[in-house]
Design a protein around this motif. Sequence first.
Motif, PDB file in Angstrom:
ATOM      1  N   GLN A 136       0.837  -1.204   0.000  1.00  0.00           N
ATOM      2  CA  GLN A 136       0.000   0.000   0.000  1.00  0.00           C
ATOM      3  C   GLN A 136       0.873   1.257   0.000  1.00  0.00           C
ATOM      4  OE1 GLN A 136      -3.408   0.006   2.592  1.00  0.00           O
ATOM      5  NE2 GLN A 136      -3.681  -2.200   2.449  1.00  0.00           N
ATOM      6  N   TYR A 150       0.954   4.272  -2.544  1.00  0.00           N
ATOM      7  CA  TYR A 150       0.824   5.631  -1.997  1.00  0.00           C
ATOM      8  C   TYR A 150       1.869   6.567  -2.620  1.00  0.00           C
ATOM      9  CZ  TYR A 150       1.538   9.181   1.739  1.00  0.00           C
ATOM     10  OH  TYR A 150       1.715  10.344   2.467  1.00  0.00           O
ATOM     11  N   VAL A 165      -1.484   8.547  -8.393  1.00  0.00           N
ATOM     12  CA  VAL A 165      -2.579   8.706  -7.430  1.00  0.00           C
ATOM     13  C   VAL A 165      -2.986  10.179  -7.328  1.00  0.00           C
ATOM     14  CG1 VAL A 165      -3.342   8.249  -5.066  1.00  0.00           C
ATOM     15  CG2 VAL A 165      -1.670   6.738  -6.134  1.00  0.00           C
ATOM     16  N   TRP A 211     -12.359  -6.916   2.302  1.00  0.00           N
ATOM     17  CA  TRP A 211     -13.277  -5.782   2.177  1.00  0.00           C
ATOM     18  C   TRP A 211     -14.733  -6.222   2.056  1.00  0.00           C
ATOM     19  CZ3 TRP A 211     -10.141  -2.419  -1.889  1.00  0.00           C
ATOM     20  CH2 TRP A 211      -9.047  -1.837  -1.228  1.00  0.00           C
ATOM     21  N   ALA A 240     -13.958   1.000   0.356  1.00  0.00           N
ATOM     22  CA  ALA A 240     -12.700   0.713   1.058  1.00  0.00           C
ATOM     23  C   ALA A 240     -12.294   1.966   1.828  1.00  0.00           C
ATOM     24  CB  ALA A 240     -11.626   0.316   0.060  1.00  0.00           C
ATOM     25  N   THR A 261      -7.156   3.431   2.466  1.00  0.00           N
ATOM     26  CA  THR A 261      -6.347   2.981   1.334  1.00  0.00           C
ATOM     27  C   THR A 261      -5.322   4.067   0.968  1.00  0.00           C
ATOM     28  OG1 THR A 261      -7.850   3.977  -0.259  1.00  0.00           O
ATOM     29  CG2 THR A 261      -8.331   1.719   0.427  1.00  0.00           C
ATOM     30  N   PRO A 262      -4.342   3.705   0.122  1.00  0.00           N
ATOM     31  CA  PRO A 262      -3.391   4.725  -0.360  1.00  0.00           C
ATOM     32  C   PRO A 262      -4.124   5.867  -1.060  1.00  0.00           C
ATOM     33  CG  PRO A 262      -2.670   2.522  -1.006  1.00  0.00           C
ATOM     34  CD  PRO A 262      -4.021   2.356  -0.389  1.00  0.00           C
ATOM     35  N   GLU A 263      -5.153   5.529  -1.821  1.00  0.00           N
ATOM     36  CA  GLU A 263      -5.906   6.555  -2.545  1.00  0.00           C
ATOM     37  C   GLU A 263      -6.667   7.447  -1.567  1.00  0.00           C
ATOM     38  OE1 GLU A 263      -6.120   3.232  -3.254  1.00  0.00           O
ATOM     39  OE2 GLU A 263      -4.960   3.129  -5.111  1.00  0.00           O
ATOM     40  N   MET A 276      -5.737   8.161   1.452  1.00  0.00           N
ATOM     41  CA  MET A 276      -4.758   9.039   2.114  1.00  0.00           C
ATOM     42  C   MET A 276      -4.436  10.257   1.249  1.00  0.00           C
ATOM     43  SD  MET A 276      -2.012   6.558   4.046  1.00  0.00           S
ATOM     44  CE  MET A 276      -1.440   7.941   5.063  1.00  0.00           C
TER      45      MET A 276
END
Lengths: 522, 522
Positions: free
Chosen positions: A410, A414, A419, A463, B325, B328-330, B332
């Motif tokens: 993750q 990140y 992203v 999930w 979810a 998640t990285p997204e 954040m």
Amino acid sequence: MTQSETVTTGRRRGGGRRGTAARRGLQAVEQAPWVKIKNRDRPTEPLRPEEVERVHDATMRVLEEIGIEFLNPEAVKVLKEAGCEVRGENVRMDRELVMELVGKAPDSFTVTPRNPDRQISLGTGHIYFGNVSSPPNYWDMEIGRKVPGTREFFRNLLKLSQYFNVIHFCGGYPVEPVDLHPRVRHLDAVHDKLLLSDKAMHVYSLGKERVEDGMEMVRIANGLSHEEFEASPRMYTNINSTSPLKHDHPMLDGWMRMAARGQALVVTPFTLAGAMAPVTMSGAVVQSLAEALAAVVLAQAVRPGAPCMIGTFTSNVDMKTGAPAFGTPEYMRATQITGQMARFYGLPMRSSGVCAANVPDGQSMWETEHSLWAAIQSGTDMVYHAAGWLEGGLIASPEKFIMDCEVLSQIQRYMEPEVCDVSDDSLAVEAMREVGPNGHFFGIQHTQDRYETAFHQPFLSDWKNYEAWEAAGAIWTPERAHGIYKQILNEFEAPPLDVAIAEELAAFVDKRKEEGGAPTDF
Amino acid sequence: MTQSETVTTGRRRGGGRRGTAARRGLQAVEQAPWVKIKNRDRPTEPLRPEEVERVHDATMRVLEEIGIEFLNPEAVKVLKEAGCEVRGENVRMDRELVMELVGKAPDSFTVTPRNPDRQISLGTGHIYFGNVSSPPNYWDMEIGRKVPGTREFFRNLLKLSQYFNVIHFCGGYPVEPVDLHPRVRHLDAVHDKLLLSDKAMHVYSLGKERVEDGMEMVRIANGLSHEEFEASPRMYTNINSTSPLKHDHPMLDGWMRMAARGQALVVTPFTLAGAMAPVTMSGAVVQSLAEALAAVVLAQAVRPGAPCMIGTFTSNVDMKTGAPAFGTPEYMRATQITGQMARFYGLPMRSSGVCAANVPDGQSMWETEHSLWAAIQSGTDMVYHAAGWLEGGLIASPEKFIMDCEVLSQIQRYMEPEVCDVSDDSLAVEAMREVGPNGHFFGIQHTQDRYETAFHQPFLSDWKNYEAWEAAGAIWTPERAHGIYKQILNEFEAPPLDVAIAEELAAFVDKRKEEGGAPTDF
């Protein structure tokens, strides 16, 4: 959870999961490729510039006024010749000399393993993760209790270390293979590492024979001449000071041998505030820096330009019991401050992914998360023990390894710039116009074109909603991780190695075993 | 871990722990006082300044060219009079108008509850944590399965919310008390909240009667005249848009009523990327900002200077199943970007402590940690759901609550400047000189003077070594948390409330019940 319950559920559930996955021919883990992860986050810097100067000044005063003990006559000799003030084993060095010699260390360098695609570059703004190293004990859900490490567990954890792309380098022994005799343990263990992994690897600084054998085996595995081996780092070692203010004989011996041959060097004082270091965090960091810089000075005196990193392991103890703690608020700040100081000295940095928890539960994850974020926030280059560590480093656990790798993958996501993309396509005004206030985005082309790669797909996180999760067996995280562990072992394939090199390596191990291996009298 | 095992071990072990602690007269938790936590970390900013401008421009284009639906004629009327372009329920507003009205919102304000020592100040660089809010269901280790919320669970979780000093404000219902009839639920629930807690509290925007009753009860509990109540915020509400691009009737009604009386307003679009928002994270943030700013514009049109905050709930879905979810990285990065934009618009911000996990295991902690660090890194002012949340907000759990409060109390310590002190005393050169290379720091005066307060003392983390932990029953984190939960319930004392005020409050509740409470036809 009692031990017996753990064993029962671990076996039954884990088995079911493995069986199903195997029948369907699935891979245990769908993962992103091995990449160098650029750390895009600006470091968190608790100290103002003038406070950095204060920490530096205190560190220099320790080196000038108190000195460090070097329990190795050869090291003392080298330091005396370099201009240090020597009284017996106590070595003092003034700040001009320290800064001159530390300045000779490169601010960036690479370590190239036998697979050159797995080269790691330190001091370049990347963050690399390594497997747990050196626990004497092993724990898994199936056994359900703490047991001594064996070569089988060692090899299993090596397989995980190689399997996961988010593990960039292969640290020390992921668990101590105590069923191998200490005389020959290093030969079999390094042999296993070189056969099961092609990633940048660590060799312990534990006496002349082990160090020389380790370097020779890495040289053979990389297919290099002696000159090529010494031309740039192919491996690395780590030494720990014997805090407070002391470096021990075998560590210094390995340090100087590796320095002389241009291999990468990491020095990590183990400065537990309130025990082997001052109870105040900045004091513990000062001591750690003094101990670390003293070793860097030695390396530069041995070979100017030797590639050095400073490590941090500064944490605190439970003042009621003296037990070490990890991933604490104080640990985080000490790591961030050490990062500021590493940049001040122009040296790459190592920190760790650590916890005090005994089992892979919630506590283990919040402690490890705190140490992981401290690594990111400090600008750490190498994160040791980033997967599989429990009980303050006394236990290696495959379930914890799998859980940590989910988190690390993750973090890899990140750090991907995609992203945060703000191209017109990503800002998606036209997609919003198309959908309007009464539609949804599932079906539109903008989504269809991107949905397969839009988000990180976890391999361990569940999930599902509660009802679906319950229907699937109500499996908690460590039990899911256990199933994945077993599946990876079933799937594992060792990385390719040239047959001639493999034979040369095996012959070397045989020869050195015949010669008796390493003495065990220290 | 199966349910039956969970129940068994939870009961037996938890009981043992409680019994022992009770016999020894110990408090469940030794904790630091309630303080305003200054967020000392510089925000993590993924976007460059020109990228912030791009996100702003896209947001303005959504408001100008696509518009937001306001399903409330009164809101539409107010916006039309303010200068917006109205076509039916679709409202478009040009960027000059948006920026002018958003500019009327204060960049900082306070919310003062009935205990003025628990006043929270938003937009001042502090970070505040609130309890889980609004799950319909409850889970604990003793029950071992998901059950509907009840008033008993509701009150138990309220007691935790009041007990922990690291919970600064009291959000919506910590679990829905579904055994209270919807007609009178808000009366009993707000009454319970005002009796069991003295912290800044939320009232739901769910129709005229509930909103007006909530404001009146807070006014009474605070002992204020109507004029005093309206002079500064005494409570807050939160509305969610009906993404995409729509605000619903009852939410807008509450929003305008609270705005008119000067109470604090939080608007939090629920923009799940790939479902109700674009699949790209910056697109989902743009939509969230457009929906949020439209509500801020409305509030300023109702009452210029009304205290507003923008919230973020932007996350992604599992594209295989559509399941939401969290952490998640997204998630954040979206939170960090929203923080940048909140500063751009000069508005305080709300985010959350969230996870998708169904039980309080490792996954629940890594997901919650990620959302918590995103809150810190984004400069969030209010962190909703910071303790007790599971299953994407569908479950409230006391064990998770206790685990989260341990982490939050570590964050409180992390933000204390003392941890990073670099005074001469902390740098401790003299302590190192005193101890030298062969001593230890346990016994010296420098340590003795500081050891009691030097480090965060966890109340839930178990730092014993494996053998001692095993001898103490091998208790995993959620089971330890369960024991603490029960002990807190035994110890709990409600905060003091003036008798006359308590009587006035009870009389109001009785009167409103006699009048029939709130209609239930929407």
